[in-house]
Design a protein around this motif. Structure first.
Motif, PDB file in Angstrom:
ATOM      1  N   UNK A   1       0.814  -1.215   0.000  1.00 41.48           N
ATOM      2  CA  UNK A   1       0.000   0.000   0.000  1.00 41.48           C
ATOM      3  C   UNK A   1       0.851   1.271   0.000  1.00 41.48           C
ATOM      4  N   UNK A   2       2.146   1.132  -0.288  1.00 39.76           N
ATOM      5  CA  UNK A   2       3.030   2.293  -0.312  1.00 39.76           C
ATOM      6  C   UNK A   2       2.744   3.148  -1.542  1.00 39.76           C
ATOM      7  N   UNK A   3       2.667   4.441  -1.338  1.00 36.07           N
ATOM      8  CA  UNK A   3       2.491   5.444  -2.407  1.00 36.07           C
ATOM      9  C   UNK A   3       1.160   5.342  -3.126  1.00 36.07           C
ATOM     10  N   UNK A   4       0.194   4.640  -2.581  1.00 35.21           N
ATOM     11  CA  UNK A   4      -1.113   4.531  -3.224  1.00 35.21           C
ATOM     12  C   UNK A   4      -1.895   5.815  -2.995  1.00 35.21           C
ATOM     13  N   UNK A   5      -2.367   6.424  -4.090  1.00 35.39           N
ATOM     14  CA  UNK A   5      -3.161   7.647  -3.981  1.00 35.39           C
ATOM     15  C   UNK A   5      -4.663   7.370  -3.983  1.00 35.39           C
ATOM     16  N   UNK A   6      -5.093   6.341  -4.722  1.00 39.15           N
ATOM     17  CA  UNK A   6      -6.520   6.025  -4.775  1.00 39.15           C
ATOM     18  C   UNK A   6      -6.703   4.590  -5.246  1.00 39.15           C
ATOM     19  N   UNK A   7      -7.852   4.021  -4.851  1.00 41.56           N
ATOM     20  CA  UNK A   7      -8.252   2.681  -5.272  1.00 41.56           C
ATOM     21  C   UNK A   7      -9.703   2.768  -5.731  1.00 41.56           C
ATOM     22  N   UNK A   8      -9.979   2.288  -6.927  1.00 39.60           N
ATOM     23  CA  UNK A   8     -11.344   2.343  -7.449  1.00 39.60           C
ATOM     24  C   UNK A   8     -11.689   1.038  -8.156  1.00 39.60           C
ATOM     25  N   UNK A   9     -12.989   0.756  -8.216  1.00 37.08           N
ATOM     26  CA  UNK A   9     -13.484  -0.407  -8.971  1.00 37.08           C
ATOM     27  C   UNK A   9     -14.505   0.101  -9.982  1.00 37.08           C
ATOM     28  N   UNK A  10     -14.508  -0.530 -11.165  1.00 35.98           N
ATOM     29  CA  UNK A  10     -15.431  -0.147 -12.224  1.00 35.98           C
ATOM     30  C   UNK A  10     -16.090  -1.398 -12.786  1.00 35.98           C
TER      31      UNK A  10
ATOM     32  N   UNK B   1     -11.063   4.249  -1.963  1.00 34.58           N
ATOM     33  CA  UNK B   1     -10.215   5.043  -1.064  1.00 34.58           C
ATOM     34  C   UNK B   1      -9.492   6.098  -1.887  1.00 34.58           C
ATOM     35  N   UNK B   2      -9.375   7.306  -1.301  1.00 34.72           N
ATOM     36  CA  UNK B   2      -8.652   8.400  -1.945  1.00 34.72           C
ATOM     37  C   UNK B   2      -7.874   9.168  -0.888  1.00 34.72           C
ATOM     38  N   UNK B   3      -6.634   9.472  -1.205  1.00 35.70           N
ATOM     39  CA  UNK B   3      -5.808  10.204  -0.244  1.00 35.70           C
ATOM     40  C   UNK B   3      -6.356  11.600   0.006  1.00 35.70           C
ATOM     41  N   UNK B   4      -7.014  12.184  -0.978  1.00 32.40           N
ATOM     42  CA  UNK B   4      -7.571  13.515  -0.806  1.00 32.40           C
ATOM     43  C   UNK B   4      -8.629  13.546   0.286  1.00 32.40           C
ATOM     44  N   UNK B   5      -9.348  12.432   0.451  1.00 29.74           N
ATOM     45  CA  UNK B   5     -10.400  12.375   1.467  1.00 29.74           C
ATOM     46  C   UNK B   5      -9.945  11.694   2.749  1.00 29.74           C
ATOM     47  N   UNK B   6      -8.703  11.228   2.760  1.00 32.92           N
ATOM     48  CA  UNK B   6      -8.227  10.468   3.920  1.00 32.92           C
ATOM     49  C   UNK B   6      -7.411  11.300   4.876  1.00 32.92           C
ATOM     50  N   UNK B   7      -7.295  12.590   4.617  1.00 31.80           N
ATOM     51  CA  UNK B   7      -6.581  13.514   5.517  1.00 31.80           C
ATOM     52  C   UNK B   7      -5.165  13.052   5.807  1.00 31.80           C
ATOM     53  N   UNK B   8      -4.478  12.612   4.751  1.00 29.14           N
ATOM     54  CA  UNK B   8      -3.073  12.257   4.903  1.00 29.14           C
ATOM     55  C   UNK B   8      -2.813  10.868   5.426  1.00 29.14           C
ATOM     56  N   UNK B   9      -3.840  10.093   5.762  1.00 28.27           N
ATOM     57  CA  UNK B   9      -3.622   8.743   6.250  1.00 28.27           C
ATOM     58  C   UNK B   9      -3.185   7.822   5.116  1.00 28.27           C
ATOM     59  N   UNK B  10      -2.532   6.747   5.508  1.00 28.57           N
ATOM     60  CA  UNK B  10      -2.051   5.782   4.528  1.00 28.57           C
ATOM     61  C   UNK B  10      -3.189   4.862   4.093  1.00 28.57           C
ATOM     62  N   UNK B  11      -3.118   4.412   2.835  1.00 31.19           N
ATOM     63  CA  UNK B  11      -4.175   3.536   2.307  1.00 31.19           C
ATOM     64  C   UNK B  11      -4.186   2.217   3.070  1.00 31.19           C
ATOM     65  N   UNK B  12      -5.348   1.751   3.517  1.00 28.98           N
ATOM     66  CA  UNK B  12      -5.412   0.450   4.207  1.00 28.98           C
ATOM     67  C   UNK B  12      -4.999  -0.678   3.268  1.00 28.98           C
TER      68      UNK B  12
END
Length: 413
Positions: free
Chosen positions: A83-92, A119-130
């Motif tokens: 999960x290092x350097x992950x900015x966002x995760x999406x499914x389509x 998950x998006x880093x913009x909405x996670x307030x700087x937290x790391x992606x789970x």
């Protein structure tokens, strides 16, 4: 006279909720499982690639791919191997209908396009992606094409190579995308995607069962409304002998007209004509006649750039057995040359669900229809005075068989 008021009434407590599971203090006295009930337990299907693992929950263990019905929701979990350097995760969830005719081109029609950001880093307030993310996304029930709203088709693939060759396919895919953080000087963000195929199979079932009895005559006598009689005529050539008569064909099938892909469809056949005409068919009792057939065909129509093309394929052929004539029937002997004689057969036909996983449907650009066909072919079609005869009756094949539950399944139409 003094006023007399009625006694006070108190609302009765609601009845206890029904549950098929035993409650504390209860025991099962008798249990009869339904013959058409599925005994397959729900399991999780796991798919893995180099950078993630996807778990699809509540799946049928008998299926090779994640399978969903009308309006179903995909539930599962995505596990990231890093999960290092992950900015966002999406499914389509994507669905696309492809139709082609070799001499008229092809067309691609979007059926489903639903995206969910897990998950998006913009909405996670700087937290790391789970490292584990649950997901949930729902199949829509309809799509719009050509100004009309239609139900989305099931997963399917059809191809016919005779010229002009035609093909039609509807494919559903779940795509998982991971966006990574790159250099601050870079104008693009690297990403990795993983796609896998889903099976969409909307469930439908008949509105009532098919009643099977020991003999056709018994069934016709007790429940005549459950049988549909189809009358047609096998004609003769104009140069035929005056002793020959057209053959009257009576074909009986269940009147319901809708059958599950695992149903056994009974039928009854009666041919009547002069003895000379019946003899031309070279019927040898008690073996089933090779000249009389019952089968199910599927007709596929595709349209590309206003060009329509039809193709037909046989799905399954029925089995038949001779039926002994009643005692008062006219025997097949020389003394009855001037009277009509009768021959009867009964049989069943069944479409295997593993060979035909979906029923007919209509989405405008593609129309798939099913027919039960009754055919009589003389042994020598070119020289025989009898003309080959065939009658097609439309039926509807659906995914499930009838069930005796009093409530509708939430995925039924």
């Amino acid at each position: 006279m003094p006023l007399v008021f009625p006694p006070n009434y108190h609302a009765a407590p609601p009845p206890p909720e029904y549950s098929k599971e035993r409650l504390p203090g209860e025991q099962t006295v008798e249990y009869t499982p339904r013959g058409n009930a599925s005994s397959t337990a729900l399991v999780n299907i796991v798919r893995t690639c180099s950078f993630l693992t996807i778990i699809f929950k509540d799946q049928n263990g008998a299926e090779d791919h994640p399978t969903y019905g009308r309006g179903s929701t995909l539930h599962g979990e995505i596990g990231l191997k890093s999960n290092a350097s992950v900015l966002s995760v999406s499914v389509k969830l994507k669905g696309r209908l492809h139709v082609s005719i070799s001499d008229s081109g092809s067309v691609n029609i979007p059926v489903v396009s639903e995206t969910v950001v897990l998950w998006s880093q913009e909405l996670a307030s700087g937290h790391r992606c789970p490292s584990a993310l649950p997901f949930s996304i729902t199949f829509p029930t309809t799509f719009k094409h050509g100004g009309r709203v239609r139900p989305i088709p099931p997963s399917f693939s059809e191809a016919f190579l005779q010229l002009p060759a035609i093909s039609a396919r509807c494919l559903y895919v779940l795509k998982v995308t991971l966006q990574y953080g790159g250099s601050k000087m870079a104008f693009w963000k690297p990403s990795r995607s993983y796609s896998l195929v889903l099976i969409y199979r909307p469930r439908t079932r008949p509105q009532r069962p098919i009643y099977h009895m020991d003999t056709f005559l018994t069934s016709l006598k007790h429940i005549p409304e459950d049988w549909l009689e189809i009358e047609s005529t096998m004609r003769t050539r104009h140069i035929a002998s005056p002793d020959l008569k057209p053959i009257s064909c009576r074909f009986f099938v269940p009147s319901i007209g809708t059958f599950g892909l695992s149903d056994t469809i009974p039928f009854h056949i009666q041919l009547s004509s002069s003895l000379a005409s019946i003899r031309l068919l070279q019927i040898a009792e008690p073996a089933p006649p090779s000249c009389v057939r019952v089968f199910i065909t599927r007709q596929t129509m595709v349209e590309v750039n206003t060009r329509k093309c039809w193709r037909s394929a046989m799905l399954m052929e029925g089995t038949m057995r001779a039926v002994a004539p009643p005692i008062d029937a006219v025997p097949l002997i020389e003394d009855s040359e001037k009277d009509d004689v009768y021959v009867d057969w009964e049989g069943e036909i069944r479409v295997e669900k593993d060979k035909v996983p979906y029923g007919g449907f209509n989405v405008g650009t593609i129309i798939i229809k099913d027919y039960i066909v009754f055919a009589v072919t003389p042994p020598n079609p070119r020289s025989c005075p009898l003309l080959a005869h065939q009658y097609s009756h439309p039926i509807k094949l659906v995914t499930d068989v009838w069930t005796d539950e009093s409530t509708f399944h939430p995925l039924d139409t």
